[in-house]
Every structure is written in C-alpha cells, then in structure tokens.
Design a protein around this motif. Structure first.
Motif, short mmCIF file in Angstrom:
data_model
loop_
_atom_site.label_atom_id
_atom_site.label_comp_id
_atom_site.label_asym_id
_atom_site.label_seq_id
_atom_site.Cartn_x
_atom_site.Cartn_y
_atom_site.Cartn_z
N ILE A 87 -41.99 12.39 13.14
CA ILE A 87 -42.89 11.48 12.43
C ILE A 87 -42.08 10.54 11.55
N ASP A 88 -42.73 9.47 11.12
CA ASP A 88 -42.14 8.52 10.18
C ASP A 88 -40.84 7.91 10.71
N LYS A 89 -40.84 7.51 11.99
CA LYS A 89 -39.68 6.84 12.55
C LYS A 89 -39.89 5.33 12.55
N LEU A 90 -38.92 4.60 11.98
CA LEU A 90 -38.99 3.14 11.95
C LEU A 90 -38.56 2.61 13.31
N THR A 91 -39.49 1.94 14.00
CA THR A 91 -39.28 1.51 15.38
C THR A 91 -39.33 0.00 15.46
N TYR A 92 -38.35 -0.59 16.15
CA TYR A 92 -38.18 -2.05 16.21
C TYR A 92 -38.36 -2.56 17.64
N SER A 93 -38.96 -3.74 17.77
CA SER A 93 -39.04 -4.42 19.06
C SER A 93 -39.00 -5.92 18.84
N LYS A 94 -38.72 -6.67 19.91
CA LYS A 94 -38.59 -8.12 19.84
C LYS A 94 -39.39 -8.75 20.97
N ILE A 95 -40.18 -9.76 20.62
CA ILE A 95 -41.02 -10.46 21.58
C ILE A 95 -40.72 -11.95 21.47
N ASP A 96 -40.48 -12.64 22.60
CA ASP A 96 -40.18 -14.07 22.52
C ASP A 96 -41.45 -14.88 22.35
N LYS A 97 -41.29 -16.21 22.24
CA LYS A 97 -42.43 -17.08 21.93
C LYS A 97 -43.46 -17.13 23.06
N ASP A 98 -43.06 -16.71 24.27
CA ASP A 98 -43.99 -16.70 25.40
C ASP A 98 -44.67 -15.36 25.59
N GLY A 99 -44.39 -14.42 24.69
CA GLY A 99 -45.03 -13.13 24.77
C GLY A 99 -44.31 -12.12 25.62
N ASN A 100 -43.07 -12.41 25.99
CA ASN A 100 -42.29 -11.45 26.77
C ASN A 100 -41.58 -10.48 25.84
N HIS A 135 -33.35 -9.21 8.53
CA HIS A 135 -33.28 -8.36 7.34
C HIS A 135 -34.59 -7.60 7.22
N MET A 136 -34.48 -6.34 6.88
CA MET A 136 -35.65 -5.47 6.84
C MET A 136 -35.58 -4.56 5.61
N VAL A 137 -36.66 -4.47 4.86
CA VAL A 137 -36.80 -3.49 3.79
C VAL A 137 -38.01 -2.63 4.10
N TYR A 138 -37.96 -1.36 3.71
CA TYR A 138 -39.02 -0.44 4.09
C TYR A 138 -38.95 0.80 3.21
N CYS A 139 -40.01 1.60 3.28
CA CYS A 139 -40.07 2.85 2.53
C CYS A 139 -39.53 3.98 3.39
N ASN A 140 -38.59 4.73 2.82
CA ASN A 140 -38.03 5.90 3.51
C ASN A 140 -38.60 7.15 2.83
N PRO A 141 -39.42 7.94 3.56
CA PRO A 141 -40.05 9.11 2.94
C PRO A 141 -39.22 10.39 3.02
N VAL A 142 -38.03 10.30 3.60
CA VAL A 142 -37.22 11.49 3.81
C VAL A 142 -36.36 11.76 2.58
N GLY A 143 -36.34 13.00 2.13
CA GLY A 143 -35.56 13.36 0.95
C GLY A 143 -36.45 13.54 -0.26
N ASN A 148 -39.99 9.08 -2.28
CA ASN A 148 -39.85 7.95 -1.38
C ASN A 148 -38.90 6.93 -2.00
N HIS A 149 -38.02 6.36 -1.18
CA HIS A 149 -37.14 5.31 -1.70
C HIS A 149 -37.18 4.11 -0.78
N ILE A 150 -36.72 2.95 -1.29
CA ILE A 150 -36.71 1.71 -0.53
C ILE A 150 -35.33 1.51 0.06
N ASP A 151 -35.29 1.30 1.38
CA ASP A 151 -34.03 1.10 2.09
C ASP A 151 -33.96 -0.31 2.67
#
Length: 299
Positions: free
Chosen positions: A40-53, A78-86, A89-92
C-alpha cells in the motif's frame, strides 16, 4: 472531449490522490498512490503525451501519496508528496527526467520535529525556484509550513511557519501559486471563526528579508510582465504602473548590459534581433526601486 477517457493507473491496483504536471511539450506527468493486497501507499508515475498516448506506463517510484508535480524549463519533473512510512508522515522531494528516471531523491524536506505532515502543494517561479507549502500537525496544533528549493532540491529558504498561533485553529490543506512578478499567493482552510471551515488567503514576497508589513508601506512599486518568454525576436513589456521615467536594462549572463531603454509608457516592445540565443535578465529601475526577471531568447 478531444481525447476520450484513458485509464492511466495500473491494472489490479486501487489508485488515489492523483497529481498532474504538464511540460512545455504538452506531455502530462501523473503520479498517484496505488494499493494492492501486498503493498500500500506506493507512489506510482506515468506519462501521457498530448494526443493521449501512454508514453510511460506505471512506474513505482517510492512510498508516498498526494503528489504535486511541476516541470521546469529544462523539462525535468519535480515532485513533492507525503511519505507515510516511518515515524509520522513527512514531505519528500523527487526529481525525474523525461523518461521517469530518478535524478534526485527521495529527499525529506519537512523538519523532523513536525510530527505529521500532509496536503502538500508546489509552484515554480520564473527564476526556476520551487515554492512548497504543506500542512503540519505538531501535538494536535495545525500549521501551514513553507520552504523554497532550487531545482537540485536544496533549500533556498528553510522550512518556516507562515500561519502562526492564534490563527491555526484547524488550518490546513494549503495551495500555492506564483504570479508574473514572482509574488507568492497561498490559500488554505481554517475554522478559526466558527465550527464551519472558511477559506483564507495571504500574499507573500519572494525576497529574503522583506516582511509583508515592510512591503505594504512602500508606495508605487513598479510591476511589469514580459511576454512571450521564451521569445525569439522582440520582447513585450506591459503593466508599468508608475508615473515617472523607468529605465529598462537587459543584461547577459556575464553581467554585461546589452540594452538600455528609458520610457514612461505602460507598454513597450524592445527589439532584440541583435542578441544571440541564451539567458538574459531584464531589470526595471526607478528612482527608488529595482525589479529583475529572467528571460530566454531562442532563435
């Protein structure tokens, strides 16, 4: 809709708290919290181009949720987010390239003495500094915190409280924006007036050592906007809100003055055809004030 709905989260996951940032190529950079039966609580990234691919399918970056995402002028993410592990909660902070590779981080940016940090947001100014706000909870006292980072994730301004007691009764969920003059604007919810939540707002200066009370006493500050930026042939400068001669100087990165122009007009166009491609600094100067902005010339 120009593009039909696209499923951006991975199959077999519960996905929450999505953040999105767009680069100058109109690529969409998304991140969210994903949960499975085993993780649980995994930060997951994806990228979509302007045409929706979908250019980059889901990549698990770190433990985290509730991201805010921004692309800089070099198209790094650049990405900031809440890390609930440990403990608490802290900001990473994370920095990615266009392929989703981690360049810097994860790096903790919230102070260790704050027990519970959540609801983070971020904005970038024209000088490519990152401005981050979040909600901090220390022994059941809510507060809004702020820090300023460079694009390497290092502090320019250390974490500081920007909403202070007694005005912290339920203060939380802040959002931040930067205007054309690099002033900072923050909104947040607060129930200091009653049991109901209200929206509060404040403006801050993006200059070390200048307090809001000091700035408010100065009259007739020149304010100006520049467009386009980046530019190719000429530079348009508008909203010169002061009734005296204004000197507009343009410097290159070596500190050499390449253009000097005096005007009283509130809208001018400066010819830059004799300048080569690169970074320049536009300085507006009056008898009592100077204001500088970074611009990029592309030919």
């Amino acid at each position: 809709p120009l593009i039909d709905k696209i499923k951006a989260s991975p199959d077999g996951h519960n996905a929450y708290w999505v953040g999105i940032g767009v680069d100058s190529f109109a690529n969409n950079h998304l991140a969210c919290r994903t949960d499975t039966s085993g993780a649980i609580d995994k930060l997951t990234y994806s990228k979509i181009d302007k045409d929706g691919n979908i250019v980059i399918p889901s990549i698990k970056l770190a433990d985290g949720l509730g991201p805010a995402i921004i692309a800089d002028i070099n198209q790094n993410i650049h990405m900031v987010y809440c890390n609930p592990v440990g403990l608490g909660n802290h900001i990473d902070y994370l920095k990615l390239d266009q392929n989703g590779n981690i360049l810097i981080g994860p790096r903790r940016i919230s102070p260790p003495e704050i027990e519970n940090n959540t609801y983070v947001d971020m904005a970038i100014d024209s000088l490519q500094f990152l401005h981050v706000v979040w909600q901090g909870d220390q022994t059941a006292v809510f507060q809004i915190l702020y820090c300023k980072l460079d694009t390497l994730g290092d502090y320019v301004t250390q974490p500081m409280k920007i909403v202070l007691p007694p005005y912290t009764q339920g203060a939380g969920k802040p959002m931040i924006a930067v205007d054309n003059s690099n002033r900072l604007h923050v909104v947040w919810i607060d129930n200091r007036l009653s049991d109901d939540c209200d929206i509060f707002y404040k403006r801050g200066e993006n200059e070390p050592g200048i307090m809001e009370s000091e700035r408010s006493e100065v009259k007739n500050l020149p304010r100006f906007s520049i467009f386009p930026n980046p530019f190719s042939h000429s530079l348009h400068i508008t909203n010169l809100t002061i009734e005296e001669n204004i000197v507009i100087k343009i410097f290159n990165t070596a500190g050499e003055k390449v253009i000097n122009h005096t005007t009283k007009d509130n809208e001018i166009e400066i010819d830059t055809k004799n300048l080569s491609s690169g970074v320049y600094f536009v300085q507006l100067e009056t008898s009592e004030h100077k204001e500088t902005k970074k611009v990029i010339l592309l030919k």
